[in-house]
Design a protein around this motif. Structure first.
Motif, PDB file in Angstrom:
ATOM      1  N   TYR A 256      26.295  12.566  63.742  1.00 16.57           N
ATOM      2  CA  TYR A 256      27.429  13.248  64.359  1.00 16.57           C
ATOM      3  C   TYR A 256      27.835  12.643  65.700  1.00 16.57           C
ATOM      4  N   ASP A 257      26.965  11.819  66.255  1.00 20.76           N
ATOM      5  CA  ASP A 257      27.361  11.177  67.511  1.00 20.76           C
ATOM      6  C   ASP A 257      28.162   9.879  67.276  1.00 20.76           C
ATOM      7  N   THR A 258      28.525   9.626  66.004  1.00 22.46           N
ATOM      8  CA  THR A 258      29.387   8.475  65.692  1.00 22.46           C
ATOM      9  C   THR A 258      30.797   8.743  66.208  1.00 22.46           C
ATOM     10  N   THR A 259      31.321   7.836  67.031  1.00 16.85           N
ATOM     11  CA  THR A 259      32.661   8.004  67.594  1.00 16.85           C
ATOM     12  C   THR A 259      33.718   7.592  66.571  1.00 16.85           C
ATOM     13  N   ALA A 260      34.962   7.944  66.884  1.00 18.35           N
ATOM     14  CA  ALA A 260      36.064   7.571  65.997  1.00 18.35           C
ATOM     15  C   ALA A 260      36.180   6.059  65.887  1.00 18.35           C
ATOM     16  N   GLU A 261      35.945   5.360  67.017  1.00 23.39           N
ATOM     17  CA  GLU A 261      36.010   3.902  66.977  1.00 23.39           C
ATOM     18  C   GLU A 261      34.945   3.329  66.056  1.00 23.39           C
ATOM     19  N   LYS A 262      33.729   3.886  66.155  1.00 21.24           N
ATOM     20  CA  LYS A 262      32.639   3.421  65.295  1.00 21.24           C
ATOM     21  C   LYS A 262      32.921   3.744  63.818  1.00 21.24           C
ATOM     22  N   MET A 263      33.547   4.888  63.585  1.00 20.68           N
ATOM     23  CA  MET A 263      33.869   5.245  62.198  1.00 20.68           C
ATOM     24  C   MET A 263      34.883   4.255  61.628  1.00 20.68           C
ATOM     25  N   ASN A 264      35.929   3.918  62.414  1.00 23.90           N
ATOM     26  CA  ASN A 264      36.903   2.916  61.959  1.00 23.90           C
ATOM     27  C   ASN A 264      36.247   1.556  61.728  1.00 23.90           C
ATOM     28  N   GLU A 265      35.317   1.217  62.599  1.00 21.88           N
ATOM     29  CA  GLU A 265      34.607  -0.057  62.436  1.00 21.88           C
ATOM     30  C   GLU A 265      33.778  -0.052  61.160  1.00 21.88           C
ATOM     31  N   SER A 297      25.117  18.250  58.455  1.00 17.95           N
ATOM     32  CA  SER A 297      24.318  17.436  59.372  1.00 17.95           C
ATOM     33  C   SER A 297      24.813  16.001  59.490  1.00 17.95           C
ATOM     34  N   ALA A 298      25.968  15.641  58.862  1.00 18.45           N
ATOM     35  CA  ALA A 298      26.379  14.242  58.888  1.00 18.45           C
ATOM     36  C   ALA A 298      27.875  14.124  58.659  1.00 18.45           C
ATOM     37  N   LEU A 299      28.386  12.932  58.970  1.00 13.36           N
ATOM     38  CA  LEU A 299      29.757  12.563  58.665  1.00 13.36           C
ATOM     39  C   LEU A 299      29.725  11.721  57.383  1.00 13.36           C
ATOM     40  N   GLY A 300      30.489  12.154  56.365  1.00 11.05           N
ATOM     41  CA  GLY A 300      30.398  11.519  55.053  1.00 11.05           C
ATOM     42  C   GLY A 300      31.437  10.447  54.833  1.00 11.05           C
ATOM     43  N   ILE A 301      30.988   9.332  54.230  1.00 15.98           N
ATOM     44  CA  ILE A 301      31.875   8.234  53.832  1.00 15.98           C
ATOM     45  C   ILE A 301      31.663   7.999  52.336  1.00 15.98           C
ATOM     46  N   LYS A 302      32.775   7.937  51.574  1.00 22.32           N
ATOM     47  CA  LYS A 302      32.702   7.556  50.164  1.00 22.32           C
ATOM     48  C   LYS A 302      33.114   6.089  50.054  1.00 22.32           C
ATOM     49  N   TYR A 303      32.217   5.284  49.441  1.00 24.19           N
ATOM     50  CA  TYR A 303      32.466   3.847  49.316  1.00 24.19           C
ATOM     51  C   TYR A 303      32.418   3.485  47.836  1.00 24.19           C
ATOM     52  N   ILE A 304      33.481   2.863  47.341  1.00 24.92           N
ATOM     53  CA  ILE A 304      33.584   2.476  45.932  1.00 24.92           C
ATOM     54  C   ILE A 304      33.862   0.982  45.853  1.00 24.92           C
ATOM     55  N   TYR A 305      33.093   0.282  45.035  1.00 23.47           N
ATOM     56  CA  TYR A 305      33.353  -1.134  44.772  1.00 23.47           C
ATOM     57  C   TYR A 305      33.043  -1.424  43.308  1.00 23.47           C
ATOM     58  N   TYR A 306      33.457  -2.608  42.825  1.00 20.32           N
ATOM     59  CA  TYR A 306      33.318  -2.966  41.409  1.00 20.32           C
ATOM     60  C   TYR A 306      32.550  -4.274  41.266  1.00 20.32           C
ATOM     61  N   ILE A 307      31.557  -4.247  40.371  1.00 24.93           N
ATOM     62  CA  ILE A 307      30.788  -5.454  40.057  1.00 24.93           C
ATOM     63  C   ILE A 307      31.449  -6.147  38.872  1.00 24.93           C
ATOM     64  N   GLU A 308      31.715  -7.440  38.996  1.00 28.92           N
ATOM     65  CA  GLU A 308      32.390  -8.184  37.939  1.00 28.92           C
ATOM     66  C   GLU A 308      31.482  -8.346  36.718  1.00 28.92           C
ATOM     67  N   LYS A 309      32.105  -8.625  35.566  1.00 29.08           N
ATOM     68  CA  LYS A 309      31.408  -8.620  34.283  1.00 29.08           C
ATOM     69  C   LYS A 309      30.233  -9.582  34.244  1.00 29.08           C
ATOM     70  N   GLN A 310      30.384 -10.761  34.854  1.00 24.09           N
ATOM     71  CA  GLN A 310      29.324 -11.767  34.771  1.00 24.09           C
ATOM     72  C   GLN A 310      28.156 -11.480  35.717  1.00 24.09           C
ATOM     73  N   GLY A 311      28.318 -10.526  36.615  1.00 27.96           N
ATOM     74  CA  GLY A 311      27.276 -10.264  37.603  1.00 27.96           C
ATOM     75  C   GLY A 311      26.135  -9.420  37.066  1.00 27.96           C
ATOM     76  N   ASP A 312      24.932  -9.665  37.586  1.00 25.70           N
ATOM     77  CA  ASP A 312      23.776  -8.834  37.259  1.00 25.70           C
ATOM     78  C   ASP A 312      23.872  -7.539  38.061  1.00 25.70           C
ATOM     79  N   ILE A 313      23.950  -6.426  37.371  1.00 23.55           N
ATOM     80  CA  ILE A 313      24.242  -5.148  38.027  1.00 23.55           C
ATOM     81  C   ILE A 313      23.181  -4.793  39.050  1.00 23.55           C
ATOM     82  N   SER A 314      21.923  -4.888  38.682  1.00 22.37           N
ATOM     83  CA  SER A 314      20.844  -4.514  39.602  1.00 22.37           C
ATOM     84  C   SER A 314      20.803  -5.455  40.804  1.00 22.37           C
ATOM     85  N   GLY A 315      20.939  -6.767  40.554  1.00 25.24           N
ATOM     86  CA  GLY A 315      20.883  -7.729  41.648  1.00 25.24           C
ATOM     87  C   GLY A 315      22.051  -7.601  42.603  1.00 25.24           C
TER      88      GLY A 315
END
Length: 368
Positions: A256-265, A297-315
């Motif tokens: 919660y002590d994360t500032t707006a600038e830090k959140m944008n960063e 107890s926290a500030l939440g961020i949702k992060y979504i990304y996509y792994i390409e077909k040839q990539g090893d998912i776990s790695g």
């Protein structure tokens, strides 16, 4: 001497009949030699496969027909009782029909082998034995029925008996039949191929084989799971290998002590990470980083990304997690730790009681 009779026929007639059979055998040998030296090389030179199939279909049945003809001529030039002649004629009627059936069976088999095998891939070739056996069984059943009908057998009664037996057999082998039709469905609809990773019910793994009765899947523990085909066809199947990309969703929690600038960063860091990690899609439409919530107890961020077909998912997932941790540590952005703070407040009544106790003790001391 040649006029002497054996079983009602002269020795001369017996010798002539034997020579006819030998001549038929010699003719068959000559046809074999002609086929090997002339006809087979001639058909192999042509680009069209149809002549090869016709040659393959006709050669053995024609040889068999010549032998049958030689034996038939040899027998019918001799004198036998009428009952024996009738039996021989019936046997020949059956053999002639079966020989013609043999031609059609070899013709259909050759056509399937050449044209189906040429136009299908490796997996579809697994269907070839099933279809081939089915067609051959049907052809031979039709030929046998026609042969028996040709000698006066009551086909209606025979079919009725076979129908009752077929029902009993179908009831006893219904699971096997379901598995065979399941294999046919899997190989025609192709919900997955050998080598694909699939998920259905609680099972996930890589398909290693699709058989007539069952399908084999290797799970993450490198164990082979054998599953009846009808159970797979009756279930909802997820073909993981067919997905163009794998979607990964992370819920990050900052203090919660994360500032707006830090959140944008933090959001900028997350959006730039796919360009640093191999096999992660860097398309802007495939990267989402949002400040989503104020939790207890926290500030939440949702992060979504996509792994390409040839990539090893776990790695790739591990590499992304490592980049997030390293980038946030360098930027001084802290994740929330699972801590709990408890505030205690004393009641006023307890304080008054303690003050009264101290006053009483003071009075006792003064009396002393």
């Amino acid at each position: 001497m040649l006029e002497n009779e054996i079983w009602g026929n002269s020795i001369q007639n017996w010798i002539i009949s034997i020579l006819i059979i030998v001549a038929a055998i010699v003719i068959v040998k000559l046809i074999t030699l002609l086929s090997k030296k002339v006809l087979k090389p001639l058909t192999d030179r042509t680009k069209n496969q149809l002549d090869n199939i016709i040659f393959y279909s006709l050669e053995p049945p024609v040889k068999f027909a010549i032998i049958l003809l030689g034996i038939w001529i040899a027998i019918h030039r001799l004198v036998y009782p009428d009952s024996f002649v009738k039996v021989v004629d019936n046997i020949y009627r059956i053999l002639i029909v079966l020989d013609i059936t043999w031609v059609f069976a070899r013709l259909f088999s050759g056509l399937l082998q050449v044209y189906w095998g040429r136009r299908s891939n490796g997996q579809n070739n697994k269907m070839l034995p099933i279809i081939k056996r089915t067609i051959l069984v049907v052809v031979w059943i039709i030929g046998l029925v026609m042969a028996l009908s040709n000698v006066g057998v009551d086909i209606s009664a025979l079919l009725g008996t076979l129908g009752i037996g077929g029902i009993a057999f179908a009831l006893a082998a219904q699971d096997t039949v379901k598995n065979i039709f399941g294999a046919f469905t899997l190989l025609t609809d192709k919900p997955f191929n050998i080598g694909d990773t699939i998920r259905f019910d609680s099972i996930e793994g890589t398909v290693v084989d699709i058989g007539i009765r069952s399908t084999r899947i290797m799970n993450d523990d490198k164990r082979i799971i054998t599953i009846p085909n009808f159970k797979i066809t009756d279930s909802a199947i997820t073909n993981i290998s067919s997905e163009p990309m794998r979607r990964v969703v992370l819920n990050l929690r900052l203090t919660y002590d994360t500032t707006a600038e830090k959140m944008n960063e933090a959001l900028k860091i997350l959006k730039a990470l796919p360009q640093k990690v191999e096999n992660v899609s860097s398309s802007p439409s495939n990267v989402v980083a949002l400040f989503t919530e104020y939790s207890d107890s926290a500030l939440g961020i949702k992060y979504i990304y996509y792994i390409e077909k040839q990539g090893d998912i776990s790695g790739v997932t591990s590499n992304m997690n490592m980049e997030i941790l390293d980038s946030f540590n360098k930027a001084g952005i802290e994740f929330v730790s699972p801590t709990r703070t408890i505030y205690l407040q004393k009641d006023e009544s307890e304080n008054e009681t303690k003050d009264n106790d101290k006053a009483s003790e003071a009075k006792v001391d003064s009396l002393k």
